[in-house]
Design an enzyme around this catalytic site. Sequence first.
Site, PDB file in Angstrom:
ATOM      1  CG  ASN A   9      -6.252   4.384  12.334  1.00  0.00           C
ATOM      2  OD1 ASN A   9      -6.870   4.409  11.264  1.00  0.00           O
ATOM      3  ND2 ASN A   9      -5.025   3.935  12.435  1.00  0.00           N
ATOM      4  CE  LYS A  16      -5.044  -0.576  14.298  1.00  0.00           C
ATOM      5  NZ  LYS A  16      -3.892  -0.316  13.520  1.00  0.00           N
ATOM      6  NE  ARG A  87      -3.140   6.575   9.543  1.00  0.00           N
ATOM      7  CZ  ARG A  87      -2.570   5.420   9.283  1.00  0.00           C
ATOM      8  NH1 ARG A  87      -2.887   4.352   9.963  1.00  0.00           N
ATOM      9  NH2 ARG A  87      -1.670   5.328   8.341  1.00  0.00           N
ATOM     10  CG  HIS A 176       3.224   4.734   6.161  1.00  0.00           C
ATOM     11  ND1 HIS A 176       3.885   3.861   5.322  1.00  0.00           N
ATOM     12  CD2 HIS A 176       2.164   4.050   6.643  1.00  0.00           C
ATOM     13  CE1 HIS A 176       3.254   2.706   5.289  1.00  0.00           C
ATOM     14  NE2 HIS A 176       2.204   2.807   6.080  1.00  0.00           N
ATOM     15  CG  HIS A 204       6.480   3.221   8.394  1.00  0.00           C
ATOM     16  ND1 HIS A 204       5.999   3.808   9.549  1.00  0.00           N
ATOM     17  CD2 HIS A 204       5.583   2.258   8.084  1.00  0.00           C
ATOM     18  CE1 HIS A 204       4.875   3.223   9.912  1.00  0.00           C
ATOM     19  NE2 HIS A 204       4.596   2.272   9.023  1.00  0.00           N
ATOM     20  CG  ASN A 207       0.692  -6.059   6.909  1.00  0.00           C
ATOM     21  OD1 ASN A 207       1.392  -6.861   6.289  1.00  0.00           O
ATOM     22  ND2 ASN A 207      -0.617  -6.174   6.994  1.00  0.00           N
ATOM     23  N   GLY A 208       2.216  -2.417   5.856  1.00  0.00           N
ATOM     24  CA  GLY A 208       2.445  -1.454   4.774  1.00  0.00           C
ATOM     25  C   GLY A 208       3.847  -0.886   4.976  1.00  0.00           C
ATOM     26  NE  ARG A 237      -0.881  -1.907   1.218  1.00  0.00           N
ATOM     27  CZ  ARG A 237      -0.752  -0.874   2.043  1.00  0.00           C
ATOM     28  NH1 ARG A 237      -0.288   0.272   1.582  1.00  0.00           N
ATOM     29  NH2 ARG A 237      -1.079  -0.966   3.304  1.00  0.00           N
ATOM     30  NE  ARG A 280       4.998 -11.342  14.253  1.00  0.00           N
ATOM     31  CZ  ARG A 280       4.114 -10.507  14.785  1.00  0.00           C
ATOM     32  NH1 ARG A 280       4.117 -10.304  16.073  1.00  0.00           N
ATOM     33  NH2 ARG A 280       3.227  -9.883  14.028  1.00  0.00           N
ATOM     34  CG  ASN A 330       9.544  -5.962  16.507  1.00  0.00           C
ATOM     35  OD1 ASN A 330       9.943  -5.833  17.651  1.00  0.00           O
ATOM     36  ND2 ASN A 330       8.435  -5.415  16.058  1.00  0.00           N
ATOM     37  CD  GLU A 380       1.758   5.310  12.140  1.00  0.00           C
ATOM     38  OE1 GLU A 380       1.755   4.136  12.541  1.00  0.00           O
ATOM     39  OE2 GLU A 380       1.424   5.640  11.003  1.00  0.00           O
TER      40      GLU A 380
HETATM   41  P1  ADP Z   1       0.841  -2.022  10.186  1.00  0.00           P
HETATM   42  O1  ADP Z   1       0.751  -0.887  11.202  1.00  0.00           O
HETATM   43  O2  ADP Z   1       1.205  -1.583   8.809  1.00  0.00           O
HETATM   44  O3  ADP Z   1      -0.303  -2.982  10.235  1.00  0.00           O
HETATM   45  P2  ADP Z   1       3.065  -2.917  11.856  1.00  0.00           P
HETATM   46  O4  ADP Z   1       3.974  -1.751  11.873  1.00  0.00           O
HETATM   47  O5  ADP Z   1       2.316  -3.268  13.112  1.00  0.00           O
HETATM   48  O6  ADP Z   1       2.089  -2.894  10.617  1.00  0.00           O
HETATM   49  O7  ADP Z   1       3.956  -4.190  11.423  1.00  0.00           O
HETATM   50  C1  ADP Z   1       3.397  -5.472  11.371  1.00  0.00           C
HETATM   51  C2  ADP Z   1       4.442  -6.408  10.787  1.00  0.00           C
HETATM   52  O8  ADP Z   1       5.645  -6.351  11.569  1.00  0.00           O
HETATM   53  C3  ADP Z   1       4.039  -7.867  10.848  1.00  0.00           C
HETATM   54  O9  ADP Z   1       3.267  -8.229   9.718  1.00  0.00           O
HETATM   55  C4  ADP Z   1       5.396  -8.579  10.844  1.00  0.00           C
HETATM   56  O10 ADP Z   1       5.817  -8.813   9.520  1.00  0.00           O
HETATM   57  C5  ADP Z   1       6.328  -7.588  11.502  1.00  0.00           C
HETATM   58  N1  ADP Z   1       6.695  -7.975  12.865  1.00  0.00           N
HETATM   59  C6  ADP Z   1       6.050  -7.692  14.009  1.00  0.00           C
HETATM   60  N2  ADP Z   1       6.694  -8.231  15.075  1.00  0.00           N
HETATM   61  C7  ADP Z   1       7.782  -8.881  14.587  1.00  0.00           C
HETATM   62  C8  ADP Z   1       8.852  -9.644  15.152  1.00  0.00           C
HETATM   63  N3  ADP Z   1       8.933  -9.844  16.471  1.00  0.00           N
HETATM   64  N4  ADP Z   1       9.788 -10.145  14.310  1.00  0.00           N
HETATM   65  C9  ADP Z   1       9.712  -9.935  12.980  1.00  0.00           C
HETATM   66  N5  ADP Z   1       8.739  -9.230  12.382  1.00  0.00           N
HETATM   67  C10 ADP Z   1       7.791  -8.713  13.157  1.00  0.00           C
END
Ligand code: ADP
Length: 394
Positions: A9, A16, A87, A176, A204, A207-208, A237, A280, A330, A380
């Site tokens: 990726n 990654k 990817r 996604h 989904h 972050n995105g 975004r 968090r 989470n 993924e």
């Molecule tokens: P991406 O793959 O789009 O970078 P992820 O699916 O890894 O994103 O999600 C990252 C986001 O998940 C973090 O920015 C945060 O907002 C949220 N996140 C991760 N762990 C926790 C947690 N324990 N509690 C609340 N939110 C969380």
Amino acid sequence: MSKPILLLNCGSSSIKYQVIDAETEEVAATGLIQRIGEEVGTIDHTHGEKHSAEREFPDHRVALQVLVRTFDEYGPSLSDVVAVGHRCVHGGERFRETTVIDDEVIAALRELIPLAPLHNPPGIAGIEAARAALPDVPHVAVFDTAFFSTLPPAAYTYAIDAAVAKQYGIRKYGFHGTSHAYVSAKVAEIVGKPASELNIIVAHLGNGASISAIKGGVAVDTSMGLTPLAGLVMGTRSGDVDPGLHAYLAKQSGMSLDEVDSFLNKKSGLIGLCGVNDFRDLLPQVDAGEPAAVLTLDVYVHRLVSYIGSYLAILGRVDVLAFTAGVGENSDPVRARTLKALEPLGFILDEQANLVRSREPRAISTPDSPVTVLVVPTNEELAMARETAAAIGA
Ligand code: ADP
């Protein structure tokens, strides 16, 4: 017999990677190369133990060469790898499914760069570097957009001049897709019914973030559009805004259109509203009653609820709503607030179940909830490994 697949990726400054056995679905190695193009980059490689090193990676070509040497030194051997899965963010209208890469495919990917100027160039650089470093195995492109190639015209067509839309490939593509496909297939497995009999909404939320409506196993709508900027509120975004905002802001502030685009992609969403892009960091501020944080969460949930309501209307009946990705897996407060608003529509939260923390799929609705609500951790890389194996007939 084992069938290891290397999954890559490639971002603009990072790669990654994972090695997953397509036969056993075990992860043999994971790793991350960061700060490509800077003076000092890092590689973290885990095969049993984690090995970390610092060095310069002037470009993706050097990064891939180092990646191959790292595998030689710390294992597992790449000589057994049966394919490399890449990817690819944007497949445009041309790529509707996972595709074995040849020179012609790379030329077609180059033609798609205007549709994904941030994502496709590093993806292509990674593919070329990986083909040079591992020339004897098939390379396969797995597209974020492919799962949404089934959207009906009513869902993917923007109400603009049809000739202009056709000329420039302007339509909703969706992103996604690998995650939405994996999670919806997992939902069918969990509830023990064929996907063809289920109507599913997948949220989904990472972050995105994107959400999709899936009818009988086929995607019928999704929140991301021509680009991954549309739809839900995200870490940085904006998601949906009035399309008139671009011209208004450019005129009023003197920003160029590129600057407005960057503003909406990088300085908006959670970070724009309250200065942090991670839940968090946000949730403790909400608990402390910080007004900007409270508003941010309200806006986030309002948008999510609007989409779920809209997809309920489009699907007519929803069997399962599934939350996935970092926030969806989470953040119990986000799920709880969303479901509270949807209670009159038949989404009934089991508050205790919602508090369980786990890496396993789980139900968070009550047994008599008309709609089953699940948390389903996405994977993924595993989905990409399966797609790659299927594309080469392994
Ligand atoms: P991406 O793959 O789009 O970078 P992820 O699916 O890894 O994103 O999600 C990252 C986001 O998940 C973090 O920015 C945060 O907002 C949220 N996140 C991760 N762990 C926790 C947690 N324990 N509690 C609340 N939110 C969380």
